[in-house]
Design a protein around this motif. Structure first.
Motif, short mmCIF file in Angstrom:
data_model
loop_
_atom_site.label_atom_id
_atom_site.label_comp_id
_atom_site.label_asym_id
_atom_site.label_seq_id
_atom_site.Cartn_x
_atom_site.Cartn_y
_atom_site.Cartn_z
N SER A 128 -79.36 72.19 19.28
CA SER A 128 -79.12 71.35 18.10
C SER A 128 -78.01 72.00 17.28
O SER A 128 -77.73 73.18 17.42
CB SER A 128 -80.39 71.21 17.25
OG SER A 128 -80.76 72.45 16.69
N GLY A 129 -77.42 71.21 16.41
CA GLY A 129 -76.39 71.73 15.52
C GLY A 129 -75.33 70.69 15.26
O GLY A 129 -75.24 69.66 15.94
N HIS A 130 -74.55 70.94 14.23
CA HIS A 130 -73.47 70.03 13.85
C HIS A 130 -72.31 70.89 13.36
O HIS A 130 -72.47 71.69 12.45
CB HIS A 130 -73.94 69.08 12.74
CG HIS A 130 -72.96 68.00 12.41
ND1 HIS A 130 -73.18 67.08 11.40
CD2 HIS A 130 -71.74 67.67 12.94
CE1 HIS A 130 -72.16 66.24 11.33
NE2 HIS A 130 -71.27 66.58 12.26
N ILE A 131 -71.15 70.71 13.97
CA ILE A 131 -69.94 71.43 13.58
C ILE A 131 -68.98 70.45 12.93
O ILE A 131 -68.59 69.45 13.55
CB ILE A 131 -69.29 72.11 14.79
CG1 ILE A 131 -70.22 73.18 15.37
CG2 ILE A 131 -67.95 72.74 14.39
CD1 ILE A 131 -69.73 73.79 16.67
N MET A 132 -68.64 70.72 11.67
CA MET A 132 -67.65 69.90 10.97
C MET A 132 -66.38 70.71 10.77
O MET A 132 -66.42 71.79 10.17
CB MET A 132 -68.20 69.44 9.62
CG MET A 132 -69.24 68.35 9.71
SD MET A 132 -69.72 67.72 8.09
CE MET A 132 -71.35 68.43 7.92
N ASN A 133 -65.28 70.20 11.27
CA ASN A 133 -63.99 70.86 11.13
C ASN A 133 -63.14 70.07 10.13
O ASN A 133 -62.89 68.87 10.32
CB ASN A 133 -63.28 70.93 12.48
CG ASN A 133 -64.06 71.77 13.47
OD1 ASN A 133 -64.56 72.84 13.15
ND2 ASN A 133 -64.17 71.29 14.71
N VAL A 134 -62.72 70.74 9.05
CA VAL A 134 -61.98 70.06 8.00
C VAL A 134 -60.50 70.04 8.36
O VAL A 134 -59.85 71.08 8.41
CB VAL A 134 -62.20 70.74 6.64
CG1 VAL A 134 -61.43 70.00 5.54
CG2 VAL A 134 -63.70 70.78 6.29
N ALA A 135 -59.99 68.85 8.59
CA ALA A 135 -58.56 68.67 8.86
C ALA A 135 -57.91 68.22 7.56
O ALA A 135 -57.99 68.90 6.54
CB ALA A 135 -58.36 67.66 9.99
N SER A 136 -57.29 67.07 7.59
CA SER A 136 -56.58 66.48 6.44
C SER A 136 -56.15 65.11 6.90
O SER A 136 -56.02 64.87 8.11
CB SER A 136 -55.37 67.33 6.07
OG SER A 136 -54.44 66.59 5.29
N ILE A 137 -55.89 64.20 5.98
CA ILE A 137 -55.31 62.94 6.40
C ILE A 137 -53.97 63.22 7.07
O ILE A 137 -53.48 62.43 7.89
CB ILE A 137 -55.16 61.96 5.22
CG1 ILE A 137 -54.81 60.56 5.74
CG2 ILE A 137 -54.17 62.46 4.20
CD1 ILE A 137 -55.78 59.97 6.75
N GLY A 138 -53.38 64.38 6.76
CA GLY A 138 -52.16 64.83 7.44
C GLY A 138 -52.40 65.24 8.88
O GLY A 138 -51.46 65.57 9.59
N GLY A 139 -53.64 65.20 9.32
CA GLY A 139 -53.96 65.42 10.73
C GLY A 139 -54.10 64.12 11.49
O GLY A 139 -54.39 64.12 12.69
#
Length: 278
Positions: A128-139
């Motif tokens: 189990s788990g959840h990985i959130m990677n913060v990009a940008s609308i510039g991504g």
């Protein structure tokens, strides 16, 4: 909401990371937050038995491993990882040096990969788990003069998150790339946004956009960091979270523009696109 979940948030001493950690603690979650400086965390976040401050250099794999181990020792597990650490780099592709470009990729891309590598064995064991990677609308949309390298790092974050989501679904793990728009944080201030060391003044459009960010956008961003924190927590509590999450009305509008642009280009050149098959 499942407040038994344990969160690990990188880049927790300012910006969206700080807003998220404060909100998590207030709602009763246990959370480990990282920064390059332990003192910077202790200045902005009150001591709590639900909060573990960690001094971590995300570019140092040994450092990251120790931080993950300390989180597990303190709280027993990690349910949600938010890769938020990183910084902005202004400068056109011509004027940024190889060093400036590589350092931005190191922080925004390879640092997150270091954390993912250290957290994944634990999540695979938990199933189990959840990985959130913060990009940008510039991504998602790269048409910002003078932001090319930064956008490229965030496109990379989007790309490896898509791959990660496909790779880890068999273990019951989710992955989400978050595309924030403009939020009223200190992102546009020095320390979070680097200017090119050797600017070329002939790039008048890029220079004008730099001035606009400093004099018009900074302090007037439409996004509320507190509401962004609530959105992160909502994502962390979803049974089937999305792979892509656009955050902010401004980002939503830009994402729609990118989709329409892509559809137009595809439709206009459909015959040529399909002419290459055997």
């Amino acid at each position: 909401m499942d407040t038994n979940k344990v969160w690990l948030v990188t880049g927790a001493s300012k910006g969206l990371g700080l807003a998220l950690v404060k909100q998590l603690i207030a709602q009763g979650y246990r959370v480990a937050g990282t920064s390059r400086s332990l003192g910077s965390l202790e200045k902005v976040i009150e001591k709590s038995d639900r909060f573990l401050p960690l001094e971590m250099d995300i570019l140092n794999e040994t450092d990251v491993r120790k931080g993950v181990e300390a989180t597990v020792k303190a709280f027993g597990k990690i349910d949600v990882l938010v890769n938020n650490a990183g910084y902005g780099q202004l400068g056109t592709l011509e004027e940024l040096s190889d060093k400036e470009a590589r350092e931005n990729f190191d922080a925004n891309v390879f640092g997150s990969l270091n954390v993912i590598r250290q957290v994944m064995p634990l999540m695979r064991t938990q199933k189990s788990g959840h990985i959130m990677n913060v990009a940008s609308i510039g991504g998602l949309l790269g048409a910002f003069p003078g932001w090319g390298v930064y956008c490229a790092t965030k496109f990379a974050v989007a790309g490896f998150t898509e791959a990660l989501a496909a790779e880890v679904s068999e273990f019951g793990i989710a992955a989400t790339v978050v595309y924030p728009g403009y939020f009223r944080t200190n992102f546009l201030e020095s320390g979070s946004l680097n200017l090119p060391q050797n600017s070329i003044q002939e790039y008048t459009t890029a220079r004008a956009l730099e001035v606009k960010h400093k004099e018009e956008i900074a302090g007037n961003q439409p996004g509320n960091p507190e509401l962004a924190a609530e959105a992160f927590i909502a994502l962390g509590n979803m049974q089937n979270p999305p792979v892509h999450f656009v955050m902010g009305s401004d980002a939503f509008g830009l994402a729609e523009a990118k989709i329409n642009m892509l559809r137009t280009d595809m439709a206009t050149h459909e015959a040529l696109s399909k002419s290459t098959d055997y």
